[in-house]
Enzyme design. Structure first.
Site, PDB file in Angstrom:
ATOM      1  CD  GLN A  24      66.019 -23.427 -28.189  1.00 38.61           C
ATOM      2  OE1 GLN A  24      65.111 -22.684 -28.556  1.00 38.61           O
ATOM      3  NE2 GLN A  24      66.467 -23.435 -26.947  1.00 38.61           N
ATOM      4  CG  ASP A  67      72.492 -19.861 -23.949  1.00 37.99           C
ATOM      5  OD1 ASP A  67      71.600 -19.155 -24.462  1.00 37.99           O
ATOM      6  OD2 ASP A  67      72.477 -21.104 -23.992  1.00 37.99           O
TER       7      ASP A  67
HETATM    8  C1  S3P Z   1      69.975 -24.418 -27.191  1.00 36.57           C
HETATM    9  C2  S3P Z   1      70.110 -23.513 -28.200  1.00 36.57           C
HETATM   10  C3  S3P Z   1      70.169 -22.054 -27.991  1.00 36.57           C
HETATM   11  C4  S3P Z   1      70.459 -21.699 -26.548  1.00 36.57           C
HETATM   12  C5  S3P Z   1      69.662 -22.522 -25.583  1.00 36.57           C
HETATM   13  C6  S3P Z   1      69.944 -24.000 -25.775  1.00 36.57           C
HETATM   14  C7  S3P Z   1      69.904 -25.841 -27.516  1.00 36.57           C
HETATM   15  O1  S3P Z   1      68.911 -21.490 -28.339  1.00 36.57           O
HETATM   16  O2  S3P Z   1      70.213 -20.334 -26.335  1.00 36.57           O
HETATM   17  O3  S3P Z   1      69.967 -22.170 -24.240  1.00 36.57           O
HETATM   18  O4  S3P Z   1      70.025 -26.694 -26.595  1.00 36.57           O
HETATM   19  O5  S3P Z   1      69.714 -26.169 -28.707  1.00 36.57           O
HETATM   20  P1  S3P Z   1      68.601 -21.024 -29.865  1.00 36.57           P
HETATM   21  O6  S3P Z   1      68.662 -22.232 -30.685  1.00 36.57           O
HETATM   22  O7  S3P Z   1      67.234 -20.419 -29.820  1.00 36.57           O
HETATM   23  O8  S3P Z   1      69.651 -20.024 -30.183  1.00 36.57           O
END
Ligand code: S3P
Length: 432
Positions: free
Chosen positions: A165, A315
């Site tokens: 993210q 996840d």
């Molecule tokens: C996601 C990244 C992950 C994941 C989330 C979706 C994404 O989070 O846990 O459900 O779509 O980029 P983080 O980037 O905080 O690890």
């Protein structure tokens, strides 16, 4: 919702809904490209609908025709200032990605969310963006965010936290920034943003090293849309995979699943535990690897996973822990710090709920140790979820094996998998 033991096993061919991460990106990236994009098989869950509404609020024409979402993008700087705050519900992905995108637009926005999202850390995205000159006010590091959109300066940024993210938010900021930006991530995280941008003709290049990568972006280049067929979500499939493994007389096939190697850790872990999983018809679609997955009931052994594995399956620990609770020997999963700040404190809820289901688990230094107890006796059937969709679905699956559990606040499942109950019951589950 209540979950009872299945008496048939979990069987049949299951069509899992579209991938959540790719669905968010299938709205965000076409909305800032130039032309019409048709998106098939998008996930219509609360999280994704919140992203879609945000872009409609910013003037993007998005409509539905023949089960496809049609997005008419007008370019990197075509978004309009919304008339109100953008409410992103439970969605961390929307919050972090939109923060990056909106920091480089020429208008101000306010991002808000539900109780869970409003308690999650946002400095992880606003701090690196401030290195590009972004002006964002947080409420003590959390939502609401007040973003003062402006031209940013290109950057050389190091990302210390393993997070797709954060990486994606920075890439979206760099796309609308003059010159060359360099984003160095010191971990492997899911790369759906980079893959989609490459297919849309962005000037983006990824240099991969062992456990890190460098992403180089030349900003201000128009994106050209390509139609998108969203593959099915491995994270949602995971509930069916584990259900089939732990319940006798099961044999299921899940079709068209995204098995991108930056997030397929669950399949590696389960195979290590002795799972009978076959990957069939592996193929590549628009840069993403998809396959059909066949799963049969299996005697599982415990396993030990190090912190590098955690990044490839962040996840999936709630459902992997359910699998570990039904194995023949103990498991230990290490480096689960990030689980503390997901939609809930997942590490704590895994531990608490496994223990009330009569299975011993212990947390030490953000590692979890699970010692399966055969002939589990449920101590308390009330499953605490704190409105976390993945905790709710994971313990619904455990109920299909060990007996009646009451999954509290199960409406949270709409966050990522609105058809979960129907589809699981069709395959032999007993959820009501
Ligand atoms: C996601 C990244 C992950 C994941 C989330 C979706 C994404 O989070 O846990 O459900 O779509 O980029 P983080 O980037 O905080 O690890």
């Amino acid at each position: 919702m209540f979950s009872e033991q299945t008496n048939t096993g979990i069987n049949g061919i299951v069509t899992v809904p579209g991938d959540k991460s790719i669905s968010h990106r299938s709205i965000i990236i076409p909305s800032i490209s130039r032309g019409i994009c048709e998106v098939s098989n998008i996930l219509k869950s609360d999280d994704v609908l919140n992203t879609m509404n945000a872009f409609k609020e910013m003037g993007v024409e998005i409509k539905e025709e023949n089960k496809k979402i049609i997005i008419n993008g007008k370019g990197l700087e075509s978004l309009k200032m919304p008339n109100k705050e953008l409410y992103l519900g439970n969605s961390g992905t929307s919050a972090r990605l939109l923060t990056g995108l909106l920091a480089s637009q020429n208008f101000d926005t306010v991002l808000t969310g539900d109780k869970s999202l409003s308690s999650r850390p946002m400095k992880r995205i606003t701090n690196p963006l401030s290195e590009m000159g972004a002006e964002i006010k947080t409420h003590d590091g959390k939502l609401p965010l007040h973003i003062h959109g402006k031209s940013l300066k290109n950057c050389q940024i190091q990302i210390e936290i393993p997070s797709a993210q954060i990486k994606s938010g920075l890439i979206l900021a760099a796309l609308n920034t003059e010159g060359t930006s360099c984003i160095n991530e010191h971990h492997i995280t899911r790369n759906h943003t980079e893959i989609m941008l490459e297919t849309f003709g962005a000037d983006i290049q990824t240099k991969k090293f062992d456990n890190s990568s460098k992403i180089i972006i030349n900003g201000k280049k128009d994106l050209t849309p390509k139609n998108i067929d969203v593959p099915a979500d491995l994270s949602s499939s995971a509930f069916f995979i584990v259900a089939a493994l732990i319940n006798k007389n099961s044999d299921i096939t899940l079709e068209n699943i995204n098995i991108n190697p930056t997030r397929n850790g669950l399949l590696i872990a389960l195979k290590k535990m002795g799972a009978n999983i076959k990957i069939l018809n592996k193929r590549t679609r628009a840069g993403e690897i998809v396959a059909d997955i066949n799963v049969k009931s299996s005697e599982l052994n415990g396993c030990e996973l190090d912190k590098e594995m955690a990044k490839l399956m962040i996840d999936e620990f709630p459902i992997l822990s359910v699998a570990a609770s039904q194995a023949n020997s103990p498991s230990q999963f290490k480096g689960l710090d990030e689980l503390r700040i997901k939609e809930s404190d997942r590490l704590e809820l895994i531990h608490l709920n496994l223990n009330t289901c009569g299975c011993y688990s212990e947390i030490k230094d953000n590692n979890i140790f699970i010692n399966p107890t055969k002939n589990t006796e449920i101590i308390n059937p009330e499953i605490r979820t704190d409105y976390d969709h993945r905790i709710a679905m994971s313990f619904a699956i455990l109920g299909s094996k060990i007996g009646k559990l009451h999954i509290n606040e199960s409406e949270s499942i709409n966050t990522s998998f609105p058809t979960f109950k129907n589809q699981f019951n069709k395959a032999g589950g007993k959820l009501y």
